[in-house]
Every structure is written in structure tokens, then in C-alpha cells.
Design a protein around this motif. Sequence first.
Motif, PDB file in Angstrom:
ATOM      1  N   THR A 135       0.778  -1.512   0.038  1.00  0.00           N
ATOM      2  CA  THR A 135      -0.094  -0.063   0.046  1.00  0.00           C
ATOM      3  C   THR A 135       0.843   1.148  -0.043  1.00  0.00           C
ATOM      4  O   THR A 135       0.607   2.242  -0.866  1.00  0.00           O
ATOM      5  CB  THR A 135      -0.857  -0.024   1.060  1.00  0.00           C
ATOM      6  N   PHE A 136       1.904   1.267   0.909  1.00  0.00           N
ATOM      7  CA  PHE A 136       2.765   2.433   1.167  1.00  0.00           C
ATOM      8  C   PHE A 136       3.378   2.743  -0.621  1.00  0.00           C
ATOM      9  O   PHE A 136       3.410   3.816  -0.944  1.00  0.00           O
ATOM     10  CB  PHE A 136       3.954   2.159   2.061  1.00  0.00           C
ATOM     11  N   THR A 150       3.641   6.047  -5.662  1.00  0.00           N
ATOM     12  CA  THR A 150       3.769   5.890  -7.042  1.00  0.00           C
ATOM     13  C   THR A 150       2.444   6.781  -7.344  1.00  0.00           C
ATOM     14  O   THR A 150       2.634   7.863  -8.328  1.00  0.00           O
ATOM     15  CB  THR A 150       2.975   4.404  -7.673  1.00  0.00           C
ATOM     16  N   LEU A 151       1.337   6.718  -6.520  1.00  0.00           N
ATOM     17  CA  LEU A 151       0.334   7.814  -6.991  1.00  0.00           C
ATOM     18  C   LEU A 151       0.908   9.189  -6.631  1.00  0.00           C
ATOM     19  O   LEU A 151       0.518  10.210  -7.366  1.00  0.00           O
ATOM     20  CB  LEU A 151      -0.808   7.327  -6.025  1.00  0.00           C
ATOM     21  N   THR A 152       1.284   9.495  -5.482  1.00  0.00           N
ATOM     22  CA  THR A 152       1.708  10.808  -5.021  1.00  0.00           C
ATOM     23  C   THR A 152       2.348  11.354  -5.990  1.00  0.00           C
ATOM     24  O   THR A 152       2.228  12.851  -6.148  1.00  0.00           O
ATOM     25  CB  THR A 152       2.386  10.840  -3.789  1.00  0.00           C
ATOM     26  N   LYS A 153       3.388  10.723  -6.692  1.00  0.00           N
ATOM     27  CA  LYS A 153       4.391  11.227  -7.656  1.00  0.00           C
ATOM     28  C   LYS A 153       3.596  11.750  -8.726  1.00  0.00           C
ATOM     29  O   LYS A 153       4.332  12.407 -10.003  1.00  0.00           O
ATOM     30  CB  LYS A 153       5.408  10.393  -7.894  1.00  0.00           C
ATOM     31  N   LYS A 154       2.495  11.199  -9.107  1.00  0.00           N
ATOM     32  CA  LYS A 154       1.696  11.436 -10.428  1.00  0.00           C
ATOM     33  C   LYS A 154       0.676  12.620 -10.029  1.00  0.00           C
ATOM     34  O   LYS A 154       0.056  12.926 -11.196  1.00  0.00           O
ATOM     35  CB  LYS A 154       0.934  10.288 -11.003  1.00  0.00           C
ATOM     36  N   LEU A 155       0.305  12.948  -9.033  1.00  0.00           N
ATOM     37  CA  LEU A 155      -0.565  13.922  -8.753  1.00  0.00           C
ATOM     38  C   LEU A 155      -0.046  15.248  -8.411  1.00  0.00           C
ATOM     39  O   LEU A 155       1.338  15.478  -7.972  1.00  0.00           O
ATOM     40  CB  LEU A 155      -1.128  13.527  -7.474  1.00  0.00           C
ATOM     41  N   ARG A 156      -0.560  16.313  -8.552  1.00  0.00           N
ATOM     42  CA  ARG A 156      -0.155  17.885  -8.410  1.00  0.00           C
ATOM     43  C   ARG A 156      -0.852  18.128  -6.862  1.00  0.00           C
ATOM     44  O   ARG A 156      -1.837  18.023  -6.724  1.00  0.00           O
ATOM     45  CB  ARG A 156      -0.667  18.754  -9.430  1.00  0.00           C
TER      46      ARG A 156
END
Lengths: 126, 341
Positions: free
Chosen positions: B304-305, B310-316
Motif C-alpha cells: 500500500t505504501f 507511485t500515486l503521489t508522484k503522479k498528482l499535483r
Amino acid sequence: MTYTIDTNKVVSEIFNDEAVIVNLASGAYYSFKGSAITIWQLLGAGYSVEEIIGQFKETESINKFIAFLTQENLIAPSDAIVKETIPFDQQFMLPEYKKYDDMKDLLLLDPIHEVDQTGWPHKKAE
Amino acid sequence: MKASDPEIFFNTLKALYTNSVAQNPSTVHVQLAEKILTINFSRPELKVYMLGSLSHIRVNNVSSSDITIYCFDSPLLTSFPWQGQQYGVQGTIEGFNTARFQTAYQHGSGAVMMYDRETKEGIYWIRDFTDIPYWERSFPFRSILHWWSRDTSYILLHAAGIGQHHSAALLSGKSGSGKSSTTLSCLLRDDLLIAGDDYVLVDTATCTLYSLYNCAKVEWDNLERLDFLKPLVNTTIKEAEKAMIFMHEACAEKIMQRSKLEYAFIPMVCKANKTSIVKCTEAEVLKSIAPTTMFQLPFGQNETFQKCITLTKKLRPYRIELGTDANEIAAAISEFLIDKN
């Protein structure tokens, strides 16, 4: 003295100006800034405390930070002599570290239960 | 090969399910992101009780399923094959969690949940369905769906999802951060939609946000301030500590089934006159989405971490400093999304 980070119990991610560390066993998570980020990386790479102190020419705040990491079970003493040499910024900035324990309640949420002979848990009497 | 303890218990539960469906089984299919979930309820009452929050993603005419859940109540299970000392945190059962099987006991209700990663079958058993807590109805089967997601690029994220058809944002924050009231303020604007209030499904590979549960919850005290919600509240669930709004019943047109996920908003109660949306750091986003998702759901914390990273780095990343007026908060979000696109 060298330390190890058990990556089965502690996970981390390093961004430009902040590292986020999570202790999977306790639910606590941490924010590291300043040279705390580099010290964390160096410990993980197998550098000894003496080497880190020698690199930064700073003792008190580094020892204090390492004591904090030990107390929080984020690192454990290690006999390993394997060291991975990593590039790092040798300019020292006071280690900043903050603990968040708002997840602790989630792990403690399950009430302590007693279990009868058939395995059914029931709430322990107050 | 000798069957393991969890495998034997899983098969025992499946046999009990088969035994309990003799009367009136009920099968439904649900669109789980780009996959199909089939839920077999042992009787219609259970379906009515558990399906409300998933009703907006029901589908018919399905040729195959990607995951199957057997949900039943039965008094015939009279003992567990584990001892007291095997109960762990988050209801986990030591010895009953292997590479293949996951098992958790739900303290309070007494429900047992199991998942077989090999067959992609889950089981939700409870002695009597009236013991199912009200909050389980807002996010039914979340542990089983979390276990299923471990073998996919999806993550069942403990966050709200809001936005417009072409662009969406996660809203994540601690209890009391204003997450729910910000989410529900989106009901005030025609151009804003809600994918979920508490949990959403996100494909971390494509950065697509999917609605999973249509139930939104709000503190009863907040209803006075957010009085536009009062007509939407489900008044039949009396025991709920929070007011529950099943959007599929109350305002189906406001549900966003899927959208491109582009932003992460971290709400912050500021009690300012005006709502401001300002840049923040990726680390702030990771701290707001990862621990709460990792520790709400049993097992797979490390995976999950990694998915959260991965997700954090794709979001603004943005912080939304909340004003006090719900209309103004919604307007600020709407203007932001229009401006950015």
C-alpha cells in the motif's frame, strides 16, 4: 557502531526536502528534514555513526537523532560490515524530525478480548 | 498435498454458504473499476442490507467475474479453528494468513472475512446479519476488496474523490480536517461531482479515479451548518453515530463514476473568509494518504505504501485552506479545476 533498517518493519520515501518514514509495527510515522534525511540514508547504507559524525563534524545533534531512531525502533544495532558508498550533501543542517502517532488508535482499536473454549472472543470485563 | 488450516477453514465456510443458500440465493454483479465483482448473498435480506453503497455500480449481463464474494449469515459455525492468543491487531488471525489466504475477524460484529488470492474468492460470514454494524453498510467488503487489490495496480484508498468529468482530485486528511464537509459542499455546484466520501478506488498505473461506495457520512452536528444535506440523510439508520447519505438514492446525478485523477487536495480548517487553494509538497500528500490507508485495512501495508508513493508522484499537490461557507468552498474548487484545465 553500525545500524540496520529492517525494511519489513520500516518503510520510507525520500523527497527533495523531506523524508517520510512509517513504522509498520507501531503505526507511527515520521517526517525528517535537514540533515536527518542524509543521516537516515547513510545509516541505511551501512555507514557507522563515527563515520557520519566525522563527515559532518557534528556530534551532539547526530547522537541525539540516532538515539531517537533507536528509541522509536526505526533502526537496530548491526554487526554487518557491508557498506554501500553513496553520494551525499556534506553541508550539515540541523536534523529536524517529527513523530505523528495519530494512527496508534487504529491499531489499538480492537478491544482486548478474552476467548472461550470454542474460540469466540468476547469483551473482557471492565 | 495436505490442505493448510486456512484452506480447510475456507472450504468449511464455503460449504456452510452452500448449505445456507438452499432457500433463496441472490447474486449481483458490480463494476469494480474495469473489473467485475460478483457477490453471492445467501438471502435477499442480506443483499438489501449490504448493497446500498454499491448500488450505483451494479451491472447486468456479465459473462465472467474477476472476483467473487460469498456473503452469508449462519448460526451453524459454532467454533473457530484458532486459539485466543492468535488474535492480532486489526482482527488478523495468526496462522490463518499465508501467501494464499487472508483472514480477519471483525471485533464488535463477530464477522469473519477470508480471501483466497489463488481463486480470487472472498467470504464474509456473520452469525446473524442484524449484527452487521451500520458503518459496514457504508463501505461493505472493504477488507476483501483491499486484499483483492493487492494483486492489481488498483488501490482502495482512504480518501474522498471529487471533481469534474474530465479532471478529479483526491481529498485526504485526518478526522476533523474538513474532508467530509468539503466533499459534500460539491453537492452545491452543478459542475462538481463526487466519486466517494471515504474510500475510492484508484488505478495507480493510469491515474484513474473510480467510484466504489456511494455512501457519504457527516457528523450530526455538522448538519446544522450544512443544512442543505438534511433532506438527503437516510433516516432509517437510527443507530448511526454519523448521518449517512446514500447518494445513489438521494442525488444519483452527483456521482462521478470515473475520472482522470490529477490533483491531491489536503483540506485544512482555517475559518478564513475565503477559501484558498495553494501548492504544497508531495511529502505532505504522502503523509495524508498513506498511513491512514495502510492502517485502516489489514495486511499489505508495504505494498500500500509503495502504491501511495507511485500515486503521489503522479498528482499535483495542493492544500485547500477552507473558509467557512460551503458555497464558497465549492466555488473555489470549481474555479480551480476550470482554471487548471
